[in-house]
Enzyme design. Structure first.
Site, PDB file in Angstrom:
ATOM      1  N   ARG A   1      51.200   9.040 -17.101  1.00  0.00           N
ATOM      2  CA  ARG A   1      52.062   8.148 -16.966  1.00  0.00           C
ATOM      3  C   ARG A   1      53.516   8.148 -17.675  1.00  0.00           C
ATOM      4  O   ARG A   1      54.321   7.385 -17.592  1.00  0.00           O
ATOM      5  CB  ARG A   1      51.492   6.890 -16.991  1.00  0.00           C
ATOM      6  CG  ARG A   1      50.427   6.440 -16.081  1.00  0.00           C
ATOM      7  CD  ARG A   1      49.234   5.403 -16.355  1.00  0.00           C
ATOM      8  NE  ARG A   1      48.075   5.922 -17.226  1.00  0.00           N
ATOM      9  CZ  ARG A   1      47.054   5.398 -17.607  1.00  0.00           C
ATOM     10  NH1 ARG A   1      47.060   3.960 -16.995  1.00  0.00           N
ATOM     11  NH2 ARG A   1      46.501   5.970 -18.250  1.00  0.00           N
TER      12      ARG A   1
ATOM     13  N   GLY B   1      37.715  13.234 -19.497  1.00  0.00           N
ATOM     14  CA  GLY B   1      37.600  11.642 -19.625  1.00  0.00           C
ATOM     15  C   GLY B   1      37.264  11.519 -20.966  1.00  0.00           C
ATOM     16  O   GLY B   1      36.814  12.458 -21.823  1.00  0.00           O
ATOM     17  N   THR B   2      37.363  10.282 -21.247  1.00  0.00           N
ATOM     18  CA  THR B   2      37.230   9.633 -22.753  1.00  0.00           C
ATOM     19  C   THR B   2      35.773  10.211 -23.162  1.00  0.00           C
ATOM     20  O   THR B   2      35.551  10.135 -24.413  1.00  0.00           O
ATOM     21  CB  THR B   2      37.320   8.214 -22.961  1.00  0.00           C
ATOM     22  OG1 THR B   2      36.782   7.428 -21.908  1.00  0.00           O
ATOM     23  CG2 THR B   2      38.900   7.832 -22.965  1.00  0.00           C
TER      24      THR B   2
ATOM     25  N   ASN C   1      50.879   3.269 -22.148  1.00  0.00           N
ATOM     26  CA  ASN C   1      50.564   4.534 -21.012  1.00  0.00           C
ATOM     27  C   ASN C   1      51.923   5.081 -20.534  1.00  0.00           C
ATOM     28  O   ASN C   1      51.876   5.920 -19.795  1.00  0.00           O
ATOM     29  CB  ASN C   1      49.502   3.661 -20.096  1.00  0.00           C
ATOM     30  CG  ASN C   1      48.241   3.683 -20.657  1.00  0.00           C
ATOM     31  OD1 ASN C   1      47.529   4.528 -21.357  1.00  0.00           O
ATOM     32  ND2 ASN C   1      47.825   2.427 -20.292  1.00  0.00           N
TER      33      ASN C   1
ATOM     34  N   LYS D   1      80.473  17.772 -46.243  1.00  0.00           N
ATOM     35  CA  LYS D   1      79.425  18.553 -46.135  1.00  0.00           C
ATOM     36  C   LYS D   1      79.019  19.385 -47.059  1.00  0.00           C
ATOM     37  O   LYS D   1      79.696  19.877 -47.758  1.00  0.00           O
ATOM     38  CB  LYS D   1      79.576  19.172 -44.818  1.00  0.00           C
ATOM     39  CG  LYS D   1      78.339  20.044 -44.343  1.00  0.00           C
ATOM     40  CD  LYS D   1      78.524  21.353 -43.785  1.00  0.00           C
ATOM     41  CE  LYS D   1      79.138  22.433 -44.773  1.00  0.00           C
ATOM     42  NZ  LYS D   1      79.141  23.961 -44.252  1.00  0.00           N
TER      43      LYS D   1
ATOM     44  N   TYR E   1      88.359  17.019 -44.910  1.00  0.00           N
ATOM     45  CA  TYR E   1      87.449  17.541 -44.840  1.00  0.00           C
ATOM     46  C   TYR E   1      86.876  18.386 -46.032  1.00  0.00           C
ATOM     47  O   TYR E   1      87.633  18.993 -46.328  1.00  0.00           O
ATOM     48  CB  TYR E   1      87.441  18.584 -43.572  1.00  0.00           C
ATOM     49  CG  TYR E   1      85.979  19.637 -43.507  1.00  0.00           C
ATOM     50  CD1 TYR E   1      84.887  18.878 -43.369  1.00  0.00           C
ATOM     51  CD2 TYR E   1      86.274  21.026 -44.037  1.00  0.00           C
ATOM     52  CE1 TYR E   1      83.792  19.832 -43.394  1.00  0.00           C
ATOM     53  CE2 TYR E   1      85.069  21.823 -43.598  1.00  0.00           C
ATOM     54  CZ  TYR E   1      83.903  21.132 -43.590  1.00  0.00           C
ATOM     55  OH  TYR E   1      82.732  21.596 -43.463  1.00  0.00           O
TER      56      TYR E   1
ATOM     57  N   ASN F   1      86.678  26.167 -45.544  1.00  0.00           N
ATOM     58  CA  ASN F   1      85.454  27.070 -46.199  1.00  0.00           C
ATOM     59  C   ASN F   1      84.999  27.996 -45.379  1.00  0.00           C
ATOM     60  O   ASN F   1      83.951  28.762 -45.434  1.00  0.00           O
ATOM     61  CB  ASN F   1      84.491  25.806 -46.314  1.00  0.00           C
ATOM     62  CG  ASN F   1      84.044  25.277 -44.795  1.00  0.00           C
ATOM     63  OD1 ASN F   1      84.686  25.041 -44.278  1.00  0.00           O
ATOM     64  ND2 ASN F   1      82.903  24.986 -44.901  1.00  0.00           N
TER      65      ASN F   1
ATOM     66  N   SER G   1      98.370  14.927 -50.923  1.00  0.00           N
ATOM     67  CA  SER G   1      98.163  15.011 -49.612  1.00  0.00           C
ATOM     68  C   SER G   1      98.346  16.362 -48.869  1.00  0.00           C
ATOM     69  O   SER G   1      99.433  16.975 -49.102  1.00  0.00           O
ATOM     70  CB  SER G   1      98.837  13.658 -49.104  1.00  0.00           C
ATOM     71  OG  SER G   1      98.463  12.477 -49.696  1.00  0.00           O
TER      72      SER G   1
ATOM     73  N   ARG H   1     104.782  25.572 -51.236  1.00  0.00           N
ATOM     74  CA  ARG H   1     105.577  25.064 -49.763  1.00  0.00           C
ATOM     75  C   ARG H   1     106.907  25.724 -49.882  1.00  0.00           C
ATOM     76  O   ARG H   1     107.665  25.798 -50.995  1.00  0.00           O
ATOM     77  CB  ARG H   1     105.650  23.978 -49.515  1.00  0.00           C
ATOM     78  CG  ARG H   1     105.065  22.798 -50.637  1.00  0.00           C
ATOM     79  CD  ARG H   1     105.521  21.205 -50.281  1.00  0.00           C
ATOM     80  NE  ARG H   1     106.311  20.794 -51.022  1.00  0.00           N
ATOM     81  CZ  ARG H   1     106.150  19.702 -51.974  1.00  0.00           C
ATOM     82  NH1 ARG H   1     104.992  19.320 -51.966  1.00  0.00           N
ATOM     83  NH2 ARG H   1     107.087  19.353 -52.480  1.00  0.00           N
TER      84      ARG H   1
HETATM   85  C1  UD1 Z   1      40.824   3.280 -21.499  1.00  0.00           C
HETATM   86  C2  UD1 Z   1      39.390   2.854 -21.196  1.00  0.00           C
HETATM   87  C3  UD1 Z   1      39.487   1.260 -20.626  1.00  0.00           C
HETATM   88  C4  UD1 Z   1      40.122   0.455 -21.719  1.00  0.00           C
HETATM   89  C5  UD1 Z   1      41.711   1.102 -22.248  1.00  0.00           C
HETATM   90  C6  UD1 Z   1      42.008   0.478 -23.622  1.00  0.00           C
HETATM   91  C7  UD1 Z   1      38.201   4.778 -20.440  1.00  0.00           C
HETATM   92  C8  UD1 Z   1      37.660   5.339 -19.170  1.00  0.00           C
HETATM   93  N1  UD1 Z   1      38.915   3.515 -20.052  1.00  0.00           N
HETATM   94  O1  UD1 Z   1      41.603   3.462 -20.237  1.00  0.00           O
HETATM   95  O2  UD1 Z   1      38.408   0.750 -20.527  1.00  0.00           O
HETATM   96  O3  UD1 Z   1      40.506  -0.923 -21.061  1.00  0.00           O
HETATM   97  O4  UD1 Z   1      41.364   2.391 -22.564  1.00  0.00           O
HETATM   98  O5  UD1 Z   1      43.446   1.149 -23.808  1.00  0.00           O
HETATM   99  O6  UD1 Z   1      37.782   5.171 -21.555  1.00  0.00           O
HETATM  100  N2  UD1 Z   1      41.743  10.966 -23.935  1.00  0.00           N
HETATM  101  C9  UD1 Z   1      41.128  12.038 -24.430  1.00  0.00           C
HETATM  102  N3  UD1 Z   1      40.459  12.978 -23.281  1.00  0.00           N
HETATM  103  C10 UD1 Z   1      40.256  12.611 -22.171  1.00  0.00           C
HETATM  104  C11 UD1 Z   1      41.107  11.501 -21.594  1.00  0.00           C
HETATM  105  C12 UD1 Z   1      41.529  10.720 -22.510  1.00  0.00           C
HETATM  106  O7  UD1 Z   1      41.049  12.198 -25.627  1.00  0.00           O
HETATM  107  O8  UD1 Z   1      39.843  13.315 -21.196  1.00  0.00           O
HETATM  108  C13 UD1 Z   1      42.185  10.166 -24.642  1.00  0.00           C
HETATM  109  C14 UD1 Z   1      43.701   9.595 -24.421  1.00  0.00           C
HETATM  110  O9  UD1 Z   1      44.428  10.785 -25.050  1.00  0.00           O
HETATM  111  C15 UD1 Z   1      43.832   8.194 -24.946  1.00  0.00           C
HETATM  112  C16 UD1 Z   1      42.600   7.833 -25.169  1.00  0.00           C
HETATM  113  O10 UD1 Z   1      41.637   8.662 -24.699  1.00  0.00           O
HETATM  114  O11 UD1 Z   1      44.593   8.434 -26.358  1.00  0.00           O
HETATM  115  C17 UD1 Z   1      42.364   6.793 -23.718  1.00  0.00           C
HETATM  116  O12 UD1 Z   1      42.764   7.387 -22.614  1.00  0.00           O
HETATM  117  P1  UD1 Z   1      43.439   6.770 -21.331  1.00  0.00           P
HETATM  118  O13 UD1 Z   1      43.653   7.789 -20.230  1.00  0.00           O
HETATM  119  O14 UD1 Z   1      44.804   6.207 -21.773  1.00  0.00           O
HETATM  120  O15 UD1 Z   1      42.375   5.461 -20.865  1.00  0.00           O
HETATM  121  P2  UD1 Z   1      42.768   4.211 -20.219  1.00  0.00           P
HETATM  122  O16 UD1 Z   1      43.214   4.356 -18.672  1.00  0.00           O
HETATM  123  O17 UD1 Z   1      44.046   3.520 -21.092  1.00  0.00           O
HETATM  124 CA    CA Z   2      45.398   4.217 -22.614  1.00  0.00          CA
END
Ligand code: UD1
Ligand code: CA
Length: 460
Positions: free
Chosen positions: A16, A80-81, A230, A354, A369, A389, A408, A443
């Site tokens: 995003r 994913g997280t 985000n 500089k 300068y 320079n 000057s 001069r």
């Molecule tokens: C996440 C939470 C959400 C919470 C919000 C708070 C999840 C699924 N959702 O959503 O419940 O309300 O944060 O801010 O966790 N990241 C990784 N690897 C990945 C995916 C993400 O390291 O595969 C890291 C991202 O870089 C980021 C963090 O995890 O720093 C959160 O990921 P992001 O995708 O921003 O989650 P949100 O949609 O904000």
């Molecule tokens: Ca986030």
């Protein structure tokens, strides 16, 4: 914080943000976003810290290469997280205790909140604790689900939520404290059976509840610190909060800021007492401003030291320089990198300097300068002086010794040395060294043609 390790999540793509720079490297008041949670972990003395990197991993590693004790773990691909935490479990295999999980994109978390979470977690012997907040607009966040008796039973992500669940205003801030044994036993049980086909870390909450374990939420009163970044609008909004905090703490420490909303000071800048900062001033990077300094409007100072009692007048730009005490710079002056200005020097309007050493009490008031020069104490530089320079290939230095007077519109063709107390007549082009005390003139003599001798009057 005793017996606590941390996992910092920074592997995501940050789609995003619509950027080629990894999200967590976008700067907030001069520090990359990720530096904020790292600073928090340092303040709390939490160690070890495993940072999950994936998207832009090399750039992130490079940026934080000097961070002591930081362990990077690569998440590739980023699923994913929850998947990120599976990866982090590797380096933390031998660790027993509580694991704090933070997101790299939530930079405003306060240490008091983490301490509160730890207290709640320990007191309740929870398997997992998290921070929640009540938001006016909870969209985008995971929502906290509670049962009739108010106990947390799970988290539903925005994209998976029903219309009814979307009305829940209590959100997951993405700050968790998890018992290491619970984490190790359960993290690999997560599935990606959801709208985003990702392994969701918050699913651990529902899992703990199902196993009959204790889950606690610390609900923070002000939601501000839980703001995640985000997109770039959120980045700007968080940055303005950080900026206001920086300015406020400077003001409380004795710095006068005329208009805080129009003053841009990086988190890395230090400023002494009784310094006065006018509107539209930008203080950037490793900048230190001494006590009793006056900085007028529209000034940009980067990676520079300014000594006590100095004045930087309007519309001046200073970069990578060291300015001594009681120096005056500007208005409309430009100090490019590599200058040292000694006590009492004066650099005036439309003077560009500089890679030059300006001695004590040197005056260069107008339109000049000065590049690659060593200008000793008490020298007077007349308006329109140019150090030539550069011959198109190489740079050469100009040396002007103590007390010399440069008339000057002088051109000093480097390499050249002007001796102590020497005097250069205005309009000279100096190609050879000038001995101490000498008067140098280069001069041609003026001719005044009058009457019939004046060719311009011919035929009239
Ligand atoms: C996440 C939470 C959400 C919470 C919000 C708070 C999840 C699924 N959702 O959503 O419940 O309300 O944060 O801010 O966790 N990241 C990784 N690897 C990945 C995916 C993400 O390291 O595969 C890291 C991202 O870089 C980021 C963090 O995890 O720093 C959160 O990921 P992001 O995708 O921003 O989650 P949100 O949609 O904000
Ligand atoms: Ca986030």
């Amino acid at each position: 914080m005793k017996n606590t390790a941390a996992i910092l999540l920074a592997g995501g793509k940050g789609t995003r943000m619509k950027s080629s720079l990894p999200k967590v490297l976008h700067p907030i008041c001069g520090m990359p976003m990720l530096a904020y949670p790292l600073r928090l972990l340092k303040t709390l003395k939490i160690d070890p810290v495993v940072c999950i990197v994936g998207h832009g991993a090399d750039m992130i590693r490079e940026t934080f290469a000097d961070e002591k004790g930081l362990i990077f773990a690569l998440q590739e691909p980023q699923l994913g997280t929850g998947h990120a935490v599976m990866i982090a479990a590797g380096p933390l295999k031998g660790f027993k205790g509580d694991i704090l999980i933070l997101s790299g994109d939530v930079p405003l978390v306060r240490k008091e909140t983490v301490k509160g979470l730890k207290k709640l977690h320990q007191k309740s012997k929870a398997a997992i604790s998290l921070v929640s907040a009540l938001l006016e607009d909870p969209s985008g966040y995971g929502r906290i689900k509670r049962n009739e008796s108010g106990a947390v039973v799970g988290i539903v992500e925005d994209k998976d939520a029903t219309t009814e669940e979307r009305l829940i205003r209590e959100v997951n801030c993405g700050i968790y404290l998890v018992d290491s044994e619970f984490l190790k036993a359960n993290i690999n049980k997560l599935t990606n059976d959801n709208a985003q086909e990702e392994y969701y870390l918050p699913d651990l909450i529902g899992m703990a509840v199902e196993e009959g374990l204790t889950v606690k939420a610390l609900t923070i009163p002000t939601a501000g610190e839980a703001r995640g970044i985000n997109n770039r609008a959120e980045l700007a909004s968080v940055a303005s909060t950080v900026r206001a905090e920086i300015n406020r703490s400077l003001m409380l420490s004795g710095v006068s800021i005329i208009d805080s909303a129009a003053t841009y000071i990086d988190a890395t800048v230090k400023i002494g007492r009784d310094t006065v900062i006018s509107p539209n001033v930008h203080l950037i990077g490793e900048t230190t401003i001494g006590t009793g300094v006056t900085i007028e409007e529209n000034v940009r100072i980067k990676n520079t030291y300014i000594g006590a009692g100095s004045t930087v007048k309007c519309n001046s730009v200073i970069e990578d320089s060291k300015v001594g005490k009681n120096v005056t710079v500007g208005p409309f002056a430009r100090l490019r990198p590599g200058n040292v200005l000694k006590e009492g020097a004066r650099i005036g309007n439309f003077v560009e300097v500089k890679n030059t050493n300006i001695g004590p009490g040197v005056k260069a008031g107008h339109l000049s300068y000065l590049g690659d020069a060593d200008i000793k104490s008490g020298v007077n530089i007349g308006a329109g002086t140019i150090t030539c320079n550069y011959d198109g290939k190489n740079k050469f230095r100009t040396v002007i010794k103590e007390g010399a007077f440069i008339g000057s519109a002088t051109q000093l063709i480097a390499p050249v040395t002007v001796g102590k107390g020497a005097y250069i007549g205005s309009g000279s082009t100096i190609t050879e060294d000038v001995p101490d005390g000498a008067l140098a003139l280069s001069r041609t003599e003026q001719k005044n043609l009058t009457g019939k001798k004046n060719p311009l009057k011919k035929g009239k």
